[in-house]
Motif scaffolding. Structure first.
Motif, PDB file in Angstrom:
ATOM      1  N   PHE A  24       0.851  -1.189   0.000  1.00 56.78           N
ATOM      2  CA  PHE A  24       0.000   0.000   0.000  1.00 56.78           C
ATOM      3  C   PHE A  24       0.884   1.236   0.000  1.00 56.78           C
ATOM      4  CE2 PHE A  24      -3.159  -2.992   1.500  1.00 56.78           C
ATOM      5  CZ  PHE A  24      -4.335  -2.516   0.934  1.00 56.78           C
ATOM      6  N   THR A  25       0.591   2.172  -0.893  1.00 61.36           N
ATOM      7  CA  THR A  25       1.382   3.397  -0.944  1.00 61.36           C
ATOM      8  C   THR A  25       0.891   4.403   0.082  1.00 61.36           C
ATOM      9  OG1 THR A  25      -0.037   4.235  -2.704  1.00 61.36           O
ATOM     10  CG2 THR A  25       2.004   3.139  -3.364  1.00 61.36           C
ATOM     11  N   SER A  26      -0.357   4.302   0.476  1.00 63.40           N
ATOM     12  CA  SER A  26      -0.899   5.194   1.489  1.00 63.40           C
ATOM     13  C   SER A  26      -0.374   4.785   2.864  1.00 63.40           C
ATOM     14  CB  SER A  26      -2.429   5.123   1.476  1.00 63.40           C
ATOM     15  OG  SER A  26      -2.967   5.805   2.582  1.00 63.40           O
ATOM     16  N   TYR A  27       0.226   5.716   3.552  1.00 63.27           N
ATOM     17  CA  TYR A  27       0.810   5.469   4.867  1.00 63.27           C
ATOM     18  C   TYR A  27      -0.218   4.895   5.836  1.00 63.27           C
ATOM     19  CZ  TYR A  27       3.010   6.639   9.345  1.00 63.27           C
ATOM     20  OH  TYR A  27       3.525   6.580  10.607  1.00 63.27           O
ATOM     21  N   ALA A  83      -7.014  -4.575  -3.326  1.00 67.70           N
ATOM     22  CA  ALA A  83      -7.088  -3.231  -2.751  1.00 67.70           C
ATOM     23  C   ALA A  83      -5.732  -2.529  -2.822  1.00 67.70           C
ATOM     24  CB  ALA A  83      -7.570  -3.307  -1.302  1.00 67.70           C
ATOM     25  N   ALA A  84      -4.656  -3.270  -2.611  1.00 68.15           N
ATOM     26  CA  ALA A  84      -3.321  -2.679  -2.685  1.00 68.15           C
ATOM     27  C   ALA A  84      -3.011  -2.206  -4.101  1.00 68.15           C
ATOM     28  CB  ALA A  84      -2.271  -3.681  -2.218  1.00 68.15           C
ATOM     29  N   GLU A  85      -3.421  -2.984  -5.092  1.00 74.69           N
ATOM     30  CA  GLU A  85      -3.196  -2.577  -6.484  1.00 74.69           C
ATOM     31  C   GLU A  85      -3.975  -1.312  -6.827  1.00 74.69           C
ATOM     32  OE1 GLU A  85      -0.960  -3.627  -8.713  1.00 74.69           O
ATOM     33  OE2 GLU A  85      -0.259  -4.784  -6.987  1.00 74.69           O
ATOM     34  N   VAL A  86      -5.220  -1.237  -6.381  1.00 69.65           N
ATOM     35  CA  VAL A  86      -6.013  -0.029  -6.628  1.00 69.65           C
ATOM     36  C   VAL A  86      -5.375   1.162  -5.924  1.00 69.65           C
ATOM     37  CG1 VAL A  86      -8.248   1.075  -6.168  1.00 69.65           C
ATOM     38  CG2 VAL A  86      -8.167  -1.269  -7.025  1.00 69.65           C
ATOM     39  N   ASN A  87      -4.886   0.939  -4.702  1.00 68.18           N
ATOM     40  CA  ASN A  87      -4.237   2.002  -3.958  1.00 68.18           C
ATOM     41  C   ASN A  87      -2.977   2.487  -4.670  1.00 68.18           C
ATOM     42  OD1 ASN A  87      -2.145   2.633  -1.425  1.00 68.18           O
ATOM     43  ND2 ASN A  87      -4.210   3.466  -1.191  1.00 68.18           N
ATOM     44  N   ARG A  88      -2.263   1.595  -5.300  1.00 67.62           N
ATOM     45  CA  ARG A  88      -1.057   1.985  -6.036  1.00 67.62           C
ATOM     46  C   ARG A  88      -1.407   2.757  -7.308  1.00 67.62           C
ATOM     47  NH1 ARG A  88       3.323  -2.541  -6.609  1.00 67.62           N
ATOM     48  NH2 ARG A  88       4.781  -1.073  -5.728  1.00 67.62           N
ATOM     49  N   MET A  89      -2.507   2.380  -7.965  1.00 64.10           N
ATOM     50  CA  MET A  89      -2.898   3.065  -9.202  1.00 64.10           C
ATOM     51  C   MET A  89      -3.355   4.490  -8.931  1.00 64.10           C
ATOM     52  SD  MET A  89      -4.818   0.308 -11.638  1.00 64.10           S
ATOM     53  CE  MET A  89      -6.001  -0.287 -10.450  1.00 64.10           C
ATOM     54  N   GLN A  91      -2.650   6.552  -6.201  1.00 62.44           N
ATOM     55  CA  GLN A  91      -1.977   7.082  -5.022  1.00 62.44           C
ATOM     56  C   GLN A  91      -2.036   8.601  -4.994  1.00 62.44           C
ATOM     57  OE1 GLN A  91       2.108   5.995  -4.927  1.00 62.44           O
ATOM     58  NE2 GLN A  91       2.504   6.592  -7.027  1.00 62.44           N
ATOM     59  N   GLY A  92      -2.177   9.116  -3.811  1.00 65.56           N
ATOM     60  CA  GLY A  92      -2.242  10.556  -3.618  1.00 65.56           C
ATOM     61  C   GLY A  92      -0.887  11.090  -3.196  1.00 65.56           C
ATOM     62  N   PRO A  93      -0.858  12.352  -2.840  1.00 66.51           N
ATOM     63  CA  PRO A  93       0.411  12.940  -2.392  1.00 66.51           C
ATOM     64  C   PRO A  93       0.837  12.338  -1.048  1.00 66.51           C
ATOM     65  CG  PRO A  93      -1.389  14.487  -2.105  1.00 66.51           C
ATOM     66  CD  PRO A  93      -1.947  13.312  -2.846  1.00 66.51           C
ATOM     67  N   LYS A  94       2.125  12.363  -0.798  1.00 59.53           N
ATOM     68  CA  LYS A  94       2.671  11.823   0.440  1.00 59.53           C
ATOM     69  C   LYS A  94       2.268  12.704   1.618  1.00 59.53           C
ATOM     70  CE  LYS A  94       5.330   8.488  -1.220  1.00 59.53           C
ATOM     71  NZ  LYS A  94       5.122   7.109  -0.917  1.00 59.53           N
ATOM     72  N   LEU A  95       2.133  12.077   2.782  1.00 63.02           N
ATOM     73  CA  LEU A  95       1.836  12.819   3.996  1.00 63.02           C
ATOM     74  C   LEU A  95       3.118  13.432   4.556  1.00 63.02           C
ATOM     75  CD1 LEU A  95      -0.511  10.250   5.760  1.00 63.02           C
ATOM     76  CD2 LEU A  95      -1.167  12.255   4.460  1.00 63.02           C
ATOM     77  N   VAL A  96       2.953  14.356   5.471  1.00 62.42           N
ATOM     78  CA  VAL A  96       4.099  15.000   6.091  1.00 62.42           C
ATOM     79  C   VAL A  96       4.947  13.964   6.837  1.00 62.42           C
ATOM     80  CG1 VAL A  96       4.779  16.672   7.850  1.00 62.42           C
ATOM     81  CG2 VAL A  96       2.912  17.196   6.314  1.00 62.42           C
ATOM     82  N   VAL A  97       4.315  12.979   7.429  1.00 67.20           N
ATOM     83  CA  VAL A  97       5.024  11.959   8.195  1.00 67.20           C
ATOM     84  C   VAL A  97       5.942  11.140   7.296  1.00 67.20           C
ATOM     85  CG1 VAL A  97       4.684  10.197   9.949  1.00 67.20           C
ATOM     86  CG2 VAL A  97       2.821  11.721   9.404  1.00 67.20           C
ATOM     87  N   GLU A  98       5.563  10.990   6.057  1.00 66.69           N
ATOM     88  CA  GLU A  98       6.352  10.194   5.126  1.00 66.69           C
ATOM     89  C   GLU A  98       7.567  10.944   4.588  1.00 66.69           C
ATOM     90  OE1 GLU A  98       3.586   7.419   2.673  1.00 66.69           O
ATOM     91  OE2 GLU A  98       2.546   9.331   2.984  1.00 66.69           O
ATOM     92  N   HIS A  99       7.575  12.267   4.740  1.00 69.38           N
ATOM     93  CA  HIS A  99       8.679  13.081   4.238  1.00 69.38           C
ATOM     94  C   HIS A  99       9.661  13.431   5.344  1.00 69.38           C
ATOM     95  CE1 HIS A  99       7.234  13.659   0.200  1.00 69.38           C
ATOM     96  NE2 HIS A  99       6.055  14.025   0.638  1.00 69.38           N
TER      97      HIS A  99
END
Length: 115
Positions: A24-27, A83-89, A91-99
């Motif tokens: 999942f790309t979403s944190y 669901a993980a594949e859909v999430n990867r397709m 994906q939104g911008p990264k969260l502050v926590v991820e940066h």
């Protein structure tokens, strides 16, 4: 009903869940599914390989319930993969926590404090 899964089969399924959860790309989704996987598998793994003297050693899971649970988890794994594949397709911008970047300067005793 198929025979009850072995400890190795349950551990393999647990590992597959962790791998898919990390896709999942979403944190938030990533951490949620890792936490959920751990909470789902923890009692079963403790029951299949109890530590000596633990309270879970007295309780045993019925083999038919265990095989039913195992089949449900295999179906759930397929849902999470999709669901993980859909999430990867989408994906939104990264969260502050991820940066998060490490602080490499400051504190008053570094090069910026010297004359």
């Amino acid at each position: 009903m198929p025979p009850a899964p072995t400890l190795t089969q349950v551990q393999s399924l647990y590992s597959s869940f962790q791998t898919v959860s990390s896709r999942f790309t979403s944190y938030n989704f990533h951490n949620y599914f890792l936490r959920r996987t751990h909470l789902t598998f923890k009692p079963v793994l403790e029951n299949l390989s109890p530590t000596p003297g633990s309270a879970t050693q007295a309780k045993q899971i019925d083999p038919s319930e265990l095989s039913k649970w195992f089949e449900e988890q295999q179906k759930e794994l397929e849902v999470i993969k999709r669901a993980a594949e859909v999430n990867r397709m989408y994906q939104g911008p990264k969260l502050v926590v991820e940066h998060a970047t490490p602080i490499t300067a400051g504190g008053g005793s570094g090069a910026e404090a010297s004359p």
